[in-house]
Design a protein around this motif. Structure first.
Motif, PDB file in Angstrom:
ATOM      1  N   UNK A  52      17.876   7.009  36.709  1.00 44.83           N
ATOM      2  CA  UNK A  52      18.451   7.971  35.823  1.00 44.83           C
ATOM      3  C   UNK A  52      19.613   8.469  36.555  1.00 44.83           C
ATOM      4  N   UNK A  53      20.655   8.803  35.465  1.00 49.85           N
ATOM      5  CA  UNK A  53      21.714   9.356  36.499  1.00 49.85           C
ATOM      6  C   UNK A  53      21.289  10.863  36.108  1.00 49.85           C
ATOM      7  N   UNK A  54      22.131  11.201  37.164  1.00 51.54           N
ATOM      8  CA  UNK A  54      22.348  13.014  37.076  1.00 51.54           C
ATOM      9  C   UNK A  54      23.348  13.156  35.631  1.00 51.54           C
ATOM     10  N   UNK A  58       4.772  29.374   7.645  1.00 50.03           N
ATOM     11  CA  UNK A  58       4.188  28.616   8.775  1.00 50.03           C
ATOM     12  C   UNK A  58       5.066  27.780   8.946  1.00 50.03           C
ATOM     13  N   UNK A  59       5.787  27.742  10.175  1.00 48.13           N
ATOM     14  CA  UNK A  59       6.521  27.122  10.784  1.00 48.13           C
ATOM     15  C   UNK A  59       6.263  25.585  10.918  1.00 48.13           C
ATOM     16  N   UNK A  60       6.980  24.353  10.379  1.00 48.52           N
ATOM     17  CA  UNK A  60       6.868  23.135  11.583  1.00 48.52           C
ATOM     18  C   UNK A  60       7.710  22.646  11.814  1.00 48.52           C
ATOM     19  N   UNK A  61       7.898  22.415  13.028  1.00 47.13           N
ATOM     20  CA  UNK A  61       8.587  22.070  14.185  1.00 47.13           C
ATOM     21  C   UNK A  61       8.651  20.324  14.082  1.00 47.13           C
ATOM     22  N   UNK A  62      10.100  19.772  14.479  1.00 44.96           N
ATOM     23  CA  UNK A  62       9.313  18.715  13.608  1.00 44.96           C
ATOM     24  C   UNK A  62       9.601  17.926  15.371  1.00 44.96           C
ATOM     25  N   UNK A  63       9.307  17.541  16.166  1.00 43.17           N
ATOM     26  CA  UNK A  63       8.788  16.625  16.951  1.00 43.17           C
ATOM     27  C   UNK A  63       9.627  15.787  16.867  1.00 43.17           C
ATOM     28  N   UNK A  64      10.553  15.324  18.596  1.00 40.46           N
ATOM     29  CA  UNK A  64       9.955  16.114  19.756  1.00 40.46           C
ATOM     30  C   UNK A  64      11.383  17.359  19.817  1.00 40.46           C
ATOM     31  N   UNK A  65      12.232  17.049  19.859  1.00 40.49           N
ATOM     32  CA  UNK A  65      13.556  18.124  19.587  1.00 40.49           C
ATOM     33  C   UNK A  65      13.651  19.530  19.237  1.00 40.49           C
ATOM     34  N   UNK A  78      17.012  18.552  22.918  1.00 46.25           N
ATOM     35  CA  UNK A  78      17.458  17.268  22.573  1.00 46.25           C
ATOM     36  C   UNK A  78      17.899  15.913  23.435  1.00 46.25           C
ATOM     37  N   UNK A  79      17.620  15.272  23.241  1.00 48.22           N
ATOM     38  CA  UNK A  79      16.991  13.939  24.743  1.00 48.22           C
ATOM     39  C   UNK A  79      18.055  12.939  24.927  1.00 48.22           C
ATOM     40  N   UNK A  80      18.323  12.238  26.118  1.00 47.19           N
ATOM     41  CA  UNK A  80      19.174  11.559  26.001  1.00 47.19           C
ATOM     42  C   UNK A  80      18.190  10.893  27.277  1.00 47.19           C
ATOM     43  N   UNK A  81      17.898   9.191  25.636  1.00 45.54           N
ATOM     44  CA  UNK A  81      17.014   8.370  26.913  1.00 45.54           C
ATOM     45  C   UNK A  81      15.648   9.482  27.261  1.00 45.54           C
ATOM     46  N   UNK A  82      15.121  10.378  26.661  1.00 46.93           N
ATOM     47  CA  UNK A  82      14.019  11.069  26.792  1.00 46.93           C
ATOM     48  C   UNK A  82      14.735  12.056  27.657  1.00 46.93           C
ATOM     49  N   UNK A  83      15.132  12.120  28.174  1.00 44.68           N
ATOM     50  CA  UNK A  83      15.295  13.379  29.455  1.00 44.68           C
ATOM     51  C   UNK A  83      16.449  14.410  28.702  1.00 44.68           C
ATOM     52  N   UNK A  84      16.819  15.120  29.508  1.00 44.99           N
ATOM     53  CA  UNK A  84      17.687  16.366  29.489  1.00 44.99           C
ATOM     54  C   UNK A  84      17.105  17.429  28.255  1.00 44.99           C
ATOM     55  N   UNK A  85      16.566  16.980  27.935  1.00 46.21           N
ATOM     56  CA  UNK A  85      15.927  18.475  26.802  1.00 46.21           C
ATOM     57  C   UNK A  85      15.835  19.966  27.745  1.00 46.21           C
ATOM     58  N   UNK A  86      15.379  20.033  28.346  1.00 45.39           N
ATOM     59  CA  UNK A  86      15.370  20.897  29.622  1.00 45.39           C
ATOM     60  C   UNK A  86      16.922  21.959  30.326  1.00 45.39           C
ATOM     61  N   UNK A  87      17.817  21.242  29.339  1.00 44.03           N
ATOM     62  CA  UNK A  87      19.140  22.129  29.613  1.00 44.03           C
ATOM     63  C   UNK A  87      19.036  22.692  29.141  1.00 44.03           C
TER      64      UNK A  87
END
Length: 185
Positions: free
Chosen positions: A1-3, A39-46, A161-170
């Motif tokens: 996976x790219x940086x 009641x807050x409903x979170x749409x997963x995963x983003x 929000x992901x890029x191919x399931x990664x980078x959500x933690x930025x």
């Protein structure tokens, strides 16, 4: 996976802008729901990062639940086709003030299906809070009560929000330079 530095085109929304706007949204929701339980409903995963930061700024009582939703019949970077619930709520929403918390609304097709389905469960109220709104891509009218940012039609990642399931933690929202990304594959 790219940086991510190798394919980021720009930082669209800085961390401090996100924090400020999420706080403002929490204050607006608190004012509108004063004296009510939410009641807050979170749409997963983003939506997870947005939800956790948002509810820290909401003063009325807040319960949370989660929905997993997938859309079939289109490319991986689009939200069209048949909607399928992959994880349903564990809480009854009948008679409750429901706030759908979404990371991004694009065409609106998936969320429109979710709203229609949730309405059949007879909530007292049902509103939408989205961090990002790609209004230029809308195909279905979505009644958005709370919106963080209206953004251009760009492929974004970070802050849930992901890029191919990664980078959500930025801690910011970045724009993918697809040419750079594909060149690095």
């Amino acid at each position: 996976m790219q940086d991510y530095h190798s394919f980021i085109g720009e930082v669209l929304i800085e961390e401090e802008q996100l924090k400020k706007r999420v706080k403002e949204l929490g204050e607006d929701i608190s004012r509108d729901y004063h004296g009510k339980e939410i009641l807050a409903i979170c749409i997963l995963r983003g939506g997870v990062m947005f939800l956790t930061d948002l509810i820290r700024h909401i003063t009325p009582l807040v319960a949370i639940d989660f929905m997993g939703v997938s859309s079939y019949g289109a490319g991986t970077r689009s939200s069209q086709g048949q909607v399928r619930i992959t994880l349903d709520l564990t809480t009854s929403i009948a008679g409750k003030h429901v706030l759908i918390v979404e990371d991004i609304i694009d065409s609106g097709n998936t969320l429109a299906s979710v709203i229609e389905m949730l309405q059949t469960r007879h909530p007292a109220s049902l509103e939408v809070c989205t961090l990002l709104n790609k209004a230029s891509r809308r195909e279905v009218d979505i009644p958005i009560k709370y919106c963080g940012f209206i953004i251009p039609d760009k492929f974004v990642f970070g802050y849930g929000l992901d890029m191919d399931e990664f980078y959500r933690n930025l801690p910011f929202i970045g724009v993918v330079d697809l040419e750079k990304y594909e060149a690095g594959l």
